[in-house]
Design an enzyme around this catalytic site. Structure first.
Site, short mmCIF file in Angstrom:
data_model
loop_
_atom_site.label_atom_id
_atom_site.label_comp_id
_atom_site.label_asym_id
_atom_site.label_seq_id
_atom_site.Cartn_x
_atom_site.Cartn_y
_atom_site.Cartn_z
N ASP A 41 0.79 -1.23 0.00
CA ASP A 41 0.00 0.00 0.00
C ASP A 41 0.83 1.29 0.00
OD1 ASP A 41 -1.60 -2.10 0.72
OD2 ASP A 41 -2.25 -1.23 2.62
N ARG A 159 -7.75 -1.29 11.41
CA ARG A 159 -6.47 -0.74 10.93
C ARG A 159 -6.64 0.34 9.87
NH1 ARG A 159 -6.26 -6.28 9.51
NH2 ARG A 159 -6.88 -6.69 7.36
#
Ligand code: FRU
Length: 467
Positions: A41, A159
């Site tokens: 990511d 998260r």
């Protein structure tokens, strides 16, 4: 400051691995990719004191999803990126299983990171802490520790904090899984980034009109663009449809009306953000001139990733190009960021019958094509784009068993803007109404050839390598 046990290993890994990665013919010429190891990511994308900063999930020690650190690049122009000191390493009790994804904010002049400390237990369970770190004089980051523990009513899958400021308050969206195993996005508020109040569930599986929309929502991002607010998210476990949500995990968005004070978000249906084979966990930020920019991971978790041939060269995955977002009637349009035009060289044009179209070098190319006909673009003989009157179909062989797999974009495509790099292709449809992003691993020199009936008009450039 305690000396890091990981840092010497990371340095050795980069020294050994980077020359090998750079020699690989599939290593990108103008997209961001890891020096060695695994990238996933984009994190902490921000324009701060005159430079863009882009952090990223990075395993510098290998091509598996382990040891997640935050790597760090910065750039003045979104084209030329420089390596910065590694920002976060998983070395504390509260982040020992990985410094997971998150965002960056400017807190009164201090570049501050908000990330997830992931902790996996030997028995199989896990917990998560939302943590802060602040930039120090050397350009590295000092960890400030956890500021949010696991909220009640959720599993250990909480998260990916995305934080922003609105009228002197900080807001955060968090990806989460509730105890009934439904994916959710939580909204929190704070005066000072350290003390957070839970405002509630903003969207998710079982809320609003969505029905069953998966078991875990990762990497949320919320922003207002024009008259609407958009919530980007990665809802894992959404049902596959004939032409949509075909990747292992999709990346999607909702658009609607957000009222921060009441913590409500009235929204419509889920839209797929990118219809290609590889796109996940995008993150957005604002440029100094107010443009909403997006960058995504050109990968998908839990798929065929470990079969990609670059693994043998010690690196895996790359980012998408940076994209500019616009809101057209509540729909998100994505176009390559205009700065990329500075890479164009050697402009050529063609107008005529499809069969007479020139063969193009696909290594580092920007191509605009207009056509009304039925035609096929063979990209390196590995990726085949079938351009039909009412839809596009992109075919690629599975790396696992050689079977052809397809991805679709439904609608009438009039104009395509195609960006190619050594091992990636991004297809922007009708000026950004749709995008298909995919990796491919051709032998080089890879070429694009056309076949079919009708006419086409093309304009194309080589793109100057800039990494
Ligand atoms: C998305 C994701 C995030 C997590 C990170 C770990 O790809 O699973 O939810 O924070 O990757 O690398």
């Amino acid at each position: 400051m305690t000396p890091s046990a990981l840092l010497p290993k990371i340095l050795l890994s980069v020294l050994k691995g980077q020359p090998k990665a750079l020699r690989d013919s599939h290593y990108p010429a103008w997209h961001l990719a890891p020096a060695t190891g695994l990238l996933n990511d984009p994190n902490g994308f921000i324009h701060f004191q005159g430079r863009f900063h882009l952090f990223y999930q990075w395993n510098p020690l290998g091509c598996q999803h382990n040891h997640k650190c935050w790597g760090h690049w910065s750039s003045a122009d979104l084209l030329h990126w420089q390596h910065e000191p590694i920002a976060l390493m998983p070395e504390e009790e509260y982040d020992r299983s990985g410094c997971y994804s998150g965002s960056a904010v400017n807190n009164q002049g201090a570049l501050t990171l908000c990330y997830t400390g992931n902790v996996k237990f030997a028995g199989g369970g896990r917990t998560a802490w939302q943590c802060l770190a602040v930039q120090n004089a050397e350009g590295g980051f000092d960890k400030l520790g956890p500021v949010i523990a696991l909220p009640e009513g959720y599993t250990g899958h909480v998260r990916d904090p995305k934080v922003w400021q609105h009228e002197n308050q900080w807001y955060m969206v968090l990806g989460a899984q509730d105890l009934a195993l439904r994916g959710k996005v939580l909204l929190l508020r704070s005066d000072d980034l350290h003390h957070w109040q839970m405002l509630g569930e903003l969207a998710g599986s079982g809320l609003g009109e969505l029905g069953d929309a998966g078991y875990m929502w990762e990497c949320p991002d919320l922003f207002t663009l024009g008259a609407d607010t958009f919530l980007i998210c990665c809802p894992q476990g959404v049902a596959r449809e004939a032409h949509r949500f075909l990747n292992t995990h999709p990346s999607a968005y909702l658009s609607g009306a957000f009222t921060p004070e009441q913590a409500t978000f009235e929204h419509g249906a889920l839209h797929e953000l990118d219809a290609g084979f590889e796109f996940y966990a995008p993150q957005t930020t604002l440029s100094a001139d107010g443009r909403r920019l997006l960058v995504g991971w050109m990968g998908v978790p839990d798929g065929e990733e470990m079969r990609q041939p670059t693994v043998a060269q010690g690196w895996i995955h790359q980012m998408t190009c940076v994209r500019e977002l616009s809101n057209r009637n509540g729909k998100l349009y994505q176009q390559p960021v205009r700065e990329l035009q500075a890479l164009r060289e050697n402009e050529r044009r063609f107008a005529g019958r499809v069969d007479d179209a020139p063969v193009m070098d696909a290594r580092s190319l920007e191509l605009w094509v207009e056509s009304e006909g039925e035609l096929t673009l063979n990209i390196g003989d590995t990726l085949i784009l079938h351009w039909h009157k009412d839809h596009l179909r992109l075919d690629r062989r599975s790396l696992e068993n050689g079977e052809w797999l397809s991805r679709y974009w439904d609608g009438e495509a009039n104009v395509l803007q195609i960006l190619c790099d050594s091992s990636s292709v991004e297809i922007f449809i009708n000026e950004g109404a749709g995008v298909m992003s995919s990796r491919y691993f051709p032998s080089h020199p890879a070429q694009i050839t056309f076949s079919g009936s009708g006419e086409l008009r093309a304009q194309y450039w080589s793109l100057r390598p800039c990494m």
